[in-house]
Each structure stands twice: as structure tokens, then as C-alpha cells.
Design a protein around this motif. Structure first.
Motif, PDB file in Angstrom:
ATOM      1  N   TYR A   1      43.790  30.713  29.039  1.00 28.12           N
ATOM      2  CA  TYR A   1      43.859  31.254  30.397  1.00 28.12           C
ATOM      3  C   TYR A   1      44.038  30.112  31.392  1.00 28.12           C
ATOM      4  O   TYR A   1      44.822  30.206  32.340  1.00 28.12           O
TER       5      TYR A   1
ATOM      6  N   GLY B 124      32.940  36.534  37.893  1.00 23.14           N
ATOM      7  CA  GLY B 124      34.144  36.623  37.047  1.00 23.14           C
ATOM      8  C   GLY B 124      34.970  35.363  37.216  1.00 23.14           C
ATOM      9  O   GLY B 124      36.164  35.401  37.477  1.00 23.14           O
TER      10      GLY B 124
ATOM     11  N   SER C 207      35.788  32.938  35.069  1.00 22.32           N
ATOM     12  CA  SER C 207      36.674  32.582  33.958  1.00 22.32           C
ATOM     13  C   SER C 207      36.733  31.073  33.718  1.00 22.32           C
ATOM     14  O   SER C 207      35.781  30.364  34.014  1.00 22.32           O
TER      15      SER C 207
ATOM     16  N   ASN D  90      41.186  27.816  38.849  1.00 25.30           N
ATOM     17  CA  ASN D  90      41.232  28.820  39.920  1.00 25.30           C
ATOM     18  C   ASN D  90      39.889  28.990  40.615  1.00 25.30           C
ATOM     19  O   ASN D  90      39.807  29.039  41.840  1.00 25.30           O
TER      20      ASN D  90
ATOM     21  N   ASP E  19      30.150  34.568  34.691  1.00 25.45           N
ATOM     22  CA  ASP E  19      31.089  35.312  33.832  1.00 25.45           C
ATOM     23  C   ASP E  19      30.311  35.806  32.619  1.00 25.45           C
ATOM     24  O   ASP E  19      29.087  35.655  32.554  1.00 25.45           O
TER      25      ASP E  19
ATOM     26  N   SER F  24      25.639  42.410  33.436  1.00 20.81           N
ATOM     27  CA  SER F  24      26.952  41.976  33.881  1.00 20.81           C
ATOM     28  C   SER F  24      26.994  42.099  35.406  1.00 20.81           C
ATOM     29  O   SER F  24      26.040  42.570  36.023  1.00 20.81           O
ATOM     30  N   PHE F  25      28.103  41.705  36.019  1.00 23.81           N
ATOM     31  CA  PHE F  25      28.101  41.738  37.490  1.00 23.81           C
ATOM     32  C   PHE F  25      28.086  43.159  38.051  1.00 23.81           C
ATOM     33  O   PHE F  25      28.050  43.356  39.250  1.00 23.81           O
TER      34      PHE F  25
ATOM     35  N   SER G 187      37.565  37.122  42.316  1.00 21.49           N
ATOM     36  CA  SER G 187      39.020  37.234  42.362  1.00 21.49           C
ATOM     37  C   SER G 187      39.556  37.759  41.038  1.00 21.49           C
ATOM     38  O   SER G 187      39.283  37.183  39.973  1.00 21.49           O
TER      39      SER G 187
ATOM     40  N   SER H  59      38.775  40.194  39.188  1.00 11.99           N
ATOM     41  CA  SER H  59      37.784  40.567  38.178  1.00 11.99           C
ATOM     42  C   SER H  59      37.317  42.014  38.298  1.00 11.99           C
ATOM     43  O   SER H  59      36.843  42.594  37.322  1.00 11.99           O
TER      44      SER H  59
HETATM   45  C1  LIG Z   1      41.370  37.731  35.174  1.00 11.83           C
HETATM   46  S1  LIG Z   1      39.882  36.841  35.039  1.00 11.83           S
HETATM   47  C2  LIG Z   1      39.831  36.175  36.682  1.00 11.83           C
HETATM   48  C3  LIG Z   1      39.342  34.778  36.694  1.00 11.83           C
HETATM   49  C4  LIG Z   1      39.365  34.011  37.995  1.00 11.83           C
HETATM   50  N1  LIG Z   1      38.495  34.634  38.978  1.00 11.83           N
HETATM   51  C5  LIG Z   1      40.751  33.846  38.539  1.00 11.83           C
HETATM   52  O1  LIG Z   1      41.022  34.338  39.640  1.00 11.83           O
HETATM   53  O2  LIG Z   1      41.568  33.221  37.879  1.00 11.83           O
HETATM   54  C6  LIG Z   1      38.604  38.073  35.120  1.00 11.83           C
HETATM   55  C7  LIG Z   1      37.252  37.555  34.662  1.00 11.83           C
HETATM   56  O3  LIG Z   1      36.235  38.524  34.965  1.00 11.83           O
HETATM   57  C8  LIG Z   1      35.290  38.513  33.909  1.00 11.83           C
HETATM   58  N2  LIG Z   1      34.552  39.789  33.935  1.00 11.83           N
HETATM   59  C9  LIG Z   1      35.064  41.020  33.787  1.00 11.83           C
HETATM   60  N3  LIG Z   1      34.085  41.941  33.861  1.00 11.83           N
HETATM   61  C10 LIG Z   1      32.925  41.262  34.068  1.00 11.83           C
HETATM   62  C11 LIG Z   1      31.559  41.670  34.254  1.00 11.83           C
HETATM   63  N4  LIG Z   1      31.240  42.953  34.228  1.00 11.83           N
HETATM   64  N5  LIG Z   1      30.621  40.708  34.463  1.00 11.83           N
HETATM   65  C12 LIG Z   1      30.982  39.393  34.497  1.00 11.83           C
HETATM   66  N6  LIG Z   1      32.267  38.948  34.337  1.00 11.83           N
HETATM   67  C13 LIG Z   1      33.215  39.883  34.122  1.00 11.83           C
HETATM   68  C14 LIG Z   1      36.141  38.323  32.665  1.00 11.83           C
HETATM   69  O4  LIG Z   1      35.414  37.843  31.558  1.00 11.83           O
HETATM   70  C15 LIG Z   1      37.195  37.326  33.158  1.00 11.83           C
HETATM   71  O5  LIG Z   1      36.830  36.004  32.891  1.00 11.83           O
END
Ligand SMILES: C[S@@+](CC[C@H](N)C(=O)[O-])C[C@H]1O[C@@H](n2cnc3c(N)ncnc32)[C@H](O)[C@@H]1O
Length: 387
Positions: free
Chosen positions: A17, A61, A63, A67, A106, A150-151, A167, A169
Motif C-alpha cells: 500500500y 485508519g 494504514s 499519507n 488502525d 475498532s474505530f 482519510s 477509511s
Molecule cells: C484505504 S486505507 C486509508 C489509509 C490512509 N488513511 C490513507 O489515506 O492513505 C483504510 C484503512 O482503514 C483501516 N480501517 C478500516 N476499518 C477500520 C476500523 N473499523 N478500525 C480501524 N481501522 C480501520 C484499514 O485497515 C486501512 O488501513
């Protein structure tokens, strides 16, 4: 669905990623100016006493990769500027620029090692810590429970954070709606991997939308408790524009093609039809109007700004391999968890071949998605229980 592997590909290799999220990076970049303007306008410097407490920021979130670092850097620069300009203020001359404490949040499966190597390699001017959380495992108990969720549940103590950021997420649902996997339900999504796929029943979309409504409510409930009164929150999320059918979105085309590749593999006997029927992707693309209504109805936040960001895709995704990788790094863990590690090379090879002969990457008529920047301020008085 418990503990589903929705995290991004880790490491910093060619399929990571960190190296294939230029699209998301551009969005964070586009939000920099408006973020600075709104922090200058909305931040009440009196929400902390900089002499004895840090300014707390959390990225939900986060990641792996640059970013989240960039997003946090933008926030801190803007907050510092605000405090510095305030130093000239005769009424509050005692307020110094605060120290910062940043929480990178995350799922436990996220590659925090690569993330912290990157952050510390860039010598951040703030204190940092990771907040890995569980997904699914504790879900039935998490609403209203404290810690480890989780969040979509509480991650921090009450009135603890000054700035929350998230962002790309919030399009991850906390679960696949049960009825989508239930043969007896009108929402059973047989042979398709997403509600947007060509031919999916409208009940499938309704089930996803219903789950999204519950998730956003849970997210806002938790953040309303964790943010101090007057605390700020910035969200970037991908939407399908108002009035556009999900099946006419570029995501739908990608997921319909991916689904057809899986169907081809089922026809070749690589996996069973039953296994395919039990797989759906946990992403929901809200419309701007739906999201705005949900935030207003929730009632704990004032919407300071709700605006469309420019679309980066045109500039950065120019060839099929780049497009395939950008989908692969976010979906691969899910496919591997459900179908096994061995299928993904073949799956993405087939996907690349089919995508190459489809006009979705070249024709502007498929640009029916848009990313939105949403800036919220936690109301000083809220009447929700537990807040
Ligand atoms: C597409 S990535 C975005 C990463 C970063 N914010 C960016 O803009 O590049 C989405 C992230 O959200 C996390 N995520 C999704 N659902 C979540 C939850 N319920 N609690 C915590 N993290 C979560 C995923 O593991 C992933 O790393």
C-alpha cells in the motif's frame, strides 16, 4: 466475517500500500490549504493549557506509509501557525505553541513496523504512538464498551482528543450485512461480490446503506465522546455523486470485472460456486447528500465545511498495471483470507487482461465518483447519553 482482513498490504515492496497509494496521497495534499484555513478559523486555542498538556491528534485508519504522515504534518503545521499568531494576541499572551502527541490508529493486522520506521526516519516534531485495534472479534460487545474496539467504538478516553482525522477509511463497513449472504433473503447477492456490481438487486444496496448508517452513527458517537468540546475533526471519503446509480460508478465496473474473473475461476474448478456466493467486499460509497444528512441527524457536530476535492485519478493512474496494483493493495488480504493465498496471482492477472479491454480508465463518462472533504466541530453542549 469476524476479524476480517481488511487491512492494506504491508511492507514497502512493489505490491505494498505504501508504494501504491498515490491516489489517496493526492487527496491529502488537496486538503492541505482548506485544512489550514479552517484550523485558523475554528480552533479555539484555549481548549488546552499548553504549559501542562499536549495537543492530541489521532488519525483513524492510518494504514502504512507517507499519507498519514503527510496528513498529520498538515494538521500540526496549521495548529502551530494558529498558536504562533495567537502569541501576538494581547489578551492571551501567555499561550505558547503546545507539544503534540499523535496517535496512529488502525487494525492490529496493520503493518505498524513499516509505518513507524517511515515516521521516525522523517524525524517528526511530535510524540507518537500506535493504537492497534481489533475488528470484528469484539464487535457484538463494542458499542458502548470501552477500549480495544475498532474505530466504530471507543478508542480513547472521554474529552481526550483535540483533533481527529480520517482519510479514505470510513468506506470500510464494520461487517457485511447478514442478509447479503442469506439464500432466503431478497438481498442475497448470489454470484456478485459487491452491491454495485451489474445486476445486483436494489435490496443489496439497501442492506449496505443500512449498515453504513449504523457504522457512521457509531463512529460519530465515539468521536463525540473522545473529542473535547470545540474539538475538530476532518474526514476525507470517496463518494458516488448524488443521483448516480452505484452500478454506473467506476468502482462498480472494477468490481464487476473482478467478480467475473472469480466466476471464470469457479467455472475452471479453482474454487466452488458456494465459496464465491459467500464473498462480498465490505466497502460502501455513500453519496454526498446521504453523508451530510447522517452527520446532521446525528447532532453532535457542526458541519463547518463539506466540499468536493479535485479528482486525482486522471493524473496518476495512467496504465493498466498501475490501476490493477491500486486495487490489489487494498483488496488482496480479503481475497486471500476467503479463497486462499494461491489464487491472487491468477486473479489479478485475469483482472489486468479484462481491464485492459474496458474503456473505464480512459473515458470521462465513468467519472461519477468524487472525494469529499468534511470538516466538523464538536458542539460544546450535546445531549447524547454517555457524552
Ligand atoms: C484505504 S486505507 C486509508 C489509509 C490512509 N488513511 C490513507 O489515506 O492513505 C483504510 C484503512 O482503514 C483501516 N480501517 C478500516 N476499518 C477500520 C476500523 N473499523 N478500525 C480501524 N481501522 C480501520 C484499514 O485497515 C486501512 O488501513
Amino acid at each position: 466475517m469476524d476479524n476480517q482482513k481488511i487491512h492494506m498490504n504491508g511492507g514497502d515492496g512493489p505490491n505494498s500500500y505504501a508504494n501504491n497509494s498515490e491516489y489517496q496521497k493526492q487527496l491529502v495534499g488537496y486538503s492541505k490549504i482548506v485544512m489550514a484555513e479552517l484550523i485558523e478559523q475554528e480552533l479555539d486555542v484555549g481548549i488546552i493549557n499548553p504549559d501542562c498538556s499536549p495537543f492530541c491528534v489521532a488519525d483513524f485508519g492510518c494504514s502504512v506509509g507517507g499519507n498519514t504522515y503527510l496528513a498529520v504534518q498538515n494538521i500540526i503545521e496549521a495548529v502551530e501557525t494558529k498558536y504562533k499568531s495567537n502569541e501576538q494576541d494581547q489578551e492571551n499572551p501567555q499561550l505558547q505553541v503546545p507539544e503534540f502527541l499523535v496517535f496512529f490508529n488502525d487494525l492490529v493486522q496493520n503493518d505498524f513496523n513499516t509505518l513507524f520506521n517511515y515516521i521516525h526516519g522523517n524525524e517528526p516534531n511530535y510524540f507518537t504512538t500506535g493504537i492497534p485495534v481489533y475488528f470484528g472479534l469484539f464487535f457484538p460487545f463494542e458499542r458502548g464498551s470501552i477500549g480495544n474496539s475498532s474505530f466504530y467504538g471507543r478508542v480513547f478516553p472521554k474529552a481526550f482528543l483535540h483533533f481527529a482525522h480520517s482519510s479514505m477509511s470510513l468506506l470500510y463497513l464494520s461487517r457485511i450485512p447478514e442478509e447479503v449472504l442469506d439464500r432466503k433473503s431478497a438481498a442475497w447477492n448470489k454470484g456478485r461480490i459487491h452491491y454495485s456490481c451489474s445486476g445486483a438487486a436494489k435490496e443489496v444496496e439497501a442492506a449496505y446503506s443500512n449498515q453504513f448508517r449504523k457504522d457512521i452513527q457509531a463512529f460519530l458517537d465515539a468521536r463525540a465522546q473522545e473529542l473535547v468540546p470545540g474539538g475538530l475533526m476532518a474526514i476525507i471519503t470517496l463518494t458516488i455523486l448524488d443521483g448516480v446509480l452505484p452500478s454506473d460508478s467506476p468502482m462498480a465496473i472494477n468490481f464487476t470485472i473482478l467478480g467475473s474473473c472469480l466466476q471464470d475461476m469457479a467455472n475452471m474448478g479453482i474454487m466452488s460456486e458456494e465459496k464465491l456466493d459467500l464473498f462480498n467486499l465490505p466497502y460502501y460509497y455513500t453519496s454526498p447528500m446521504e453523508l451530510e444528512t447522517l452527520i446532521k441527524t446525528h447532532g453532535c457536530f457542526d458541519i463547518v465545511r463539506f466540499e468536493k476535492l479535485p479528482t486525482p485519478l486522471r493524473q496518476v493512474v495512467i496504465d493498466v498495471q498501475t490501476a490493477v496494483l491500486s486495487v490489489r493493495v487494498v483488496t488482496e488480504q480479503l481475497f486471500q483470507q476467503h479463497f486462499g493465498k494461491d489464487i491472487t496471482e491468477e486473479l489479478f492477472q485475469l483482472y489486468a487482461e479484462k481491464l485492459d479491454s474496458h474503456p473505464v480508465l480512459k473515458d470521462d463518462k465513468y467519472r461519477t465518483d468524487a472525494s469529499y472533504f468534511v470538516f466538523l466541530k464538536r458542539k460544546t453542549k450535546i445531549s447524547k447519553p454517555g457524552s
